[in-house]
Design a protein around this motif. Structure first.
Motif, mmCIF file in Angstrom:
data_model
loop_
_atom_site.group_PDB
_atom_site.id
_atom_site.type_symbol
_atom_site.label_atom_id
_atom_site.label_comp_id
_atom_site.label_asym_id
_atom_site.label_seq_id
_atom_site.Cartn_x
_atom_site.Cartn_y
_atom_site.Cartn_z
ATOM 1 N N TYR A 1 0.841 -1.200 0.000
ATOM 2 C CA TYR A 1 0.000 0.000 0.000
ATOM 3 C C TYR A 1 0.879 1.254 0.000
ATOM 4 C CZ TYR A 1 -4.820 -1.575 1.127
ATOM 5 O OH TYR A 1 -6.089 -2.082 1.108
ATOM 6 N N ALA A 2 1.824 1.293 0.947
ATOM 7 C CA ALA A 2 2.626 2.515 1.111
ATOM 8 C C ALA A 2 3.313 2.877 -0.202
ATOM 9 C CB ALA A 2 3.649 2.322 2.228
ATOM 10 N N PHE A 3 3.988 1.898 -0.797
ATOM 11 C CA PHE A 3 4.713 2.176 -2.037
ATOM 12 C C PHE A 3 3.746 2.617 -3.134
ATOM 13 C CE2 PHE A 3 6.589 1.075 -6.106
ATOM 14 C CZ PHE A 3 7.855 1.619 -5.992
ATOM 15 N N GLY A 4 2.627 1.917 -3.259
ATOM 16 C CA GLY A 4 1.659 2.221 -4.315
ATOM 17 C C GLY A 4 1.045 3.609 -4.166
ATOM 18 N N ILE A 5 0.720 3.980 -2.939
ATOM 19 C CA ILE A 5 0.110 5.303 -2.713
ATOM 20 C C ILE A 5 1.135 6.401 -2.992
ATOM 21 C CG2 ILE A 5 -0.962 6.837 -1.012
ATOM 22 C CD1 ILE A 5 -1.965 4.251 0.431
ATOM 23 N N VAL A 6 2.361 6.198 -2.488
ATOM 24 C CA VAL A 6 3.397 7.230 -2.688
ATOM 25 C C VAL A 6 3.702 7.401 -4.178
ATOM 26 C CG1 VAL A 6 5.801 7.879 -2.207
ATOM 27 C CG2 VAL A 6 4.377 6.951 -0.385
ATOM 28 N N ARG A 7 3.721 6.293 -4.900
ATOM 29 C CA ARG A 7 3.995 6.376 -6.344
ATOM 30 C C ARG A 7 2.903 7.189 -7.056
ATOM 31 N NH1 ARG A 7 3.195 3.044 -10.986
ATOM 32 N NH2 ARG A 7 1.860 1.666 -9.779
ATOM 33 N N GLN A 8 1.659 6.910 -6.730
ATOM 34 C CA GLN A 8 0.556 7.672 -7.329
ATOM 35 C C GLN A 8 0.633 9.147 -6.909
ATOM 36 O OE1 GLN A 8 -1.600 6.824 -9.531
ATOM 37 N NE2 GLN A 8 -1.914 4.619 -9.442
ATOM 38 N N PHE A 9 0.994 9.381 -5.643
ATOM 39 C CA PHE A 9 1.085 10.753 -5.143
ATOM 40 C C PHE A 9 2.155 11.529 -5.915
ATOM 41 C CE2 PHE A 9 3.062 13.864 -2.266
ATOM 42 C CZ PHE A 9 1.960 14.641 -1.944
ATOM 43 N N PHE A 10 3.322 10.913 -6.105
ATOM 44 C CA PHE A 10 4.395 11.619 -6.813
ATOM 45 C C PHE A 10 4.008 11.906 -8.259
ATOM 46 C CE2 PHE A 10 8.358 12.448 -4.527
ATOM 47 C CZ PHE A 10 7.979 12.024 -3.268
ATOM 48 N N SER A 11 3.256 11.023 -8.859
ATOM 49 C CA SER A 11 2.888 11.302 -10.245
ATOM 50 C C SER A 11 1.877 12.462 -10.286
ATOM 51 C CB SER A 11 2.430 10.022 -10.937
ATOM 52 O OG SER A 11 1.068 10.028 -11.182
ATOM 53 N N LEU A 12 1.006 12.560 -9.279
ATOM 54 C CA LEU A 12 0.093 13.702 -9.219
ATOM 55 C C LEU A 12 0.841 15.005 -8.923
ATOM 56 C CD1 LEU A 12 -2.864 12.064 -7.258
ATOM 57 C CD2 LEU A 12 -2.953 12.928 -9.604
ATOM 58 N N VAL A 13 1.850 14.923 -8.049
ATOM 59 C CA VAL A 13 2.648 16.126 -7.736
ATOM 60 C C VAL A 13 3.355 16.599 -8.999
ATOM 61 C CG1 VAL A 13 4.688 16.980 -6.493
ATOM 62 C CG2 VAL A 13 2.971 15.620 -5.293
ATOM 63 N N GLN A 14 3.898 15.630 -9.735
ATOM 64 C CA GLN A 14 4.582 15.961 -10.986
ATOM 65 C C GLN A 14 3.653 16.769 -11.892
ATOM 66 O OE1 GLN A 14 7.535 16.470 -12.223
ATOM 67 N NE2 GLN A 14 8.245 14.377 -11.877
ATOM 68 N N GLU A 15 2.391 16.328 -11.989
ATOM 69 C CA GLU A 15 1.413 17.036 -12.830
ATOM 70 C C GLU A 15 1.080 18.408 -12.281
ATOM 71 O OE1 GLU A 15 -2.151 14.656 -13.179
ATOM 72 O OE2 GLU A 15 -0.954 12.895 -13.708
ATOM 73 N N ASN A 16 1.081 18.551 -10.950
ATOM 74 C CA ASN A 16 0.606 19.792 -10.311
ATOM 75 C C ASN A 16 1.731 20.674 -9.790
ATOM 76 O OD1 ASN A 16 -2.529 19.595 -9.892
ATOM 77 N ND2 ASN A 16 -1.682 17.552 -9.610
#
Ligand code: SAH
Length: 263
Positions: A243-258
């Motif tokens: 979970y931790a790795f998967g959530i952080v990965r999705q979070f970083f990709s959203l940060v990259q966009e924003n």
């Protein structure tokens, strides 16, 4: 502030909650401070510092202050596990904190119960924008990655069907909550609490004092009752890391966009 370089501090309390992140880092350099390893580098292209805080409010407060003062992070996220504190919050669900409170803070009668002396506050708000990215990241993880990341056997073992993502109040204290009596006491005094853990509110207080935006995300590992010790250990090994790795990965990709829009 637009276009300033962001540097994200990523804190976890336990080794399992950080699994895979260090390996994912590019140009990683490890520096020791105050008995912690701070690993700086780039995570999915974004400057970051990953650190294990260890358990409890003091441990994480020292870690958070060091991340800010010695490593110059501009934003902080905390990923970890927590006990469920509301009936609709189940093992395998994800809770993103909108506010945090220290359930063991009590300087009454000098200050109101739960108020952190001299701040005038009992509840500390997480950063709206980061937390909303975190909620989005958690939902994307559940919708896109969950089924292939967590095996069917493990889903069945923990009775995790379709995990939910909640946003709300998280309570922290220097206690592992493992009896219904302890949990009921917290619920009686703080009826809105969704999850209990041992670090989030300390991160919140330090970030408030330094003016650093932060978000806290917790996967529910146990029901904060007599079954907690068993559920917790099993869950950490089999599920929390994914979970931790998967959530952080999705979070970083959203940060990259924003990125340019982050405050
Ligand atoms: N036996 C463990 C101790 C972990 S303490 C070990 O030796 O590693 C529990 C950790 O998980 C803390 O970091 C806390 O934030 C979180 N947590 C999970 N369930 C909890 C609960 N029921 N009560 C308090 N904290 C909990």
């Amino acid at each position: 502030m637009k276009n300033r370089t962001i540097k994200i501090g990523v804190i976890s309390a336990l080794r399992e909650e950080q699994a895979g992140l260090i390996e994912q880092m590019q140009d990683a350099i490890t520096v020791q401070r105050g008995m912690r390893d701070y690993v700086s580098g780039r995570l999915w292209g974004i400057e970051s510092v990953c650190v294990l805080s260890r358990i409890g409010k003091v441990a994480v407060a020292a870690t958070t202050a060091t991340l800010i003062e010695s490593f110059g992070v501009t934003h902080i996220i905390f990923t970890g596990v927590a006990g469920a504190a509301a009936t609709d919050v189940r093992i395998g669900d994800i809770v993103v904190a909108s506010q945090l409170v220290q359930h063991d803070m009590d300087a009454s009668p000098l200050f109101p119960r739960f108020e952190v002396p001299l701040t005038g506050l009992s509840h500390f708000f997480s950063d709206k924008q980061l937390s909303s990215l975190m909620t989005q990241a958690a939902s994307q993880f559940i919708n896109q990655d969950f089924l292939e990341t967590v095996s069917e056997a493990n889903r069945q073992e923990f009775l995790i069907d379709r995990p939910l993502v909640h946003e709300g109040l998280i309570a922290s204290g220097d206690q592992f909550i493992s009896t219904s009596l302890e949990l009921n006491q917290i619920n009686d005094n703080l009826p809105d609490v969704l999850a209990v853990e041992m670090e989030g509110a300390a991160v919140a207080q330090v970030c408030f004092e330094f003016g650093i935006p932060f978000a806290i995300v917790r996967t529910i590992s146990d029901n904060a009752n007599e079954d907690s010790p068993v559920d917790f250990v099993q869950f950490l090994e089999k599920i929390a890391a994914r979970y931790a790795f998967g959530i952080v990965r999705q979070f970083f990709s959203l940060v990259q966009e924003n990125k340019v829009h982050l405050s």
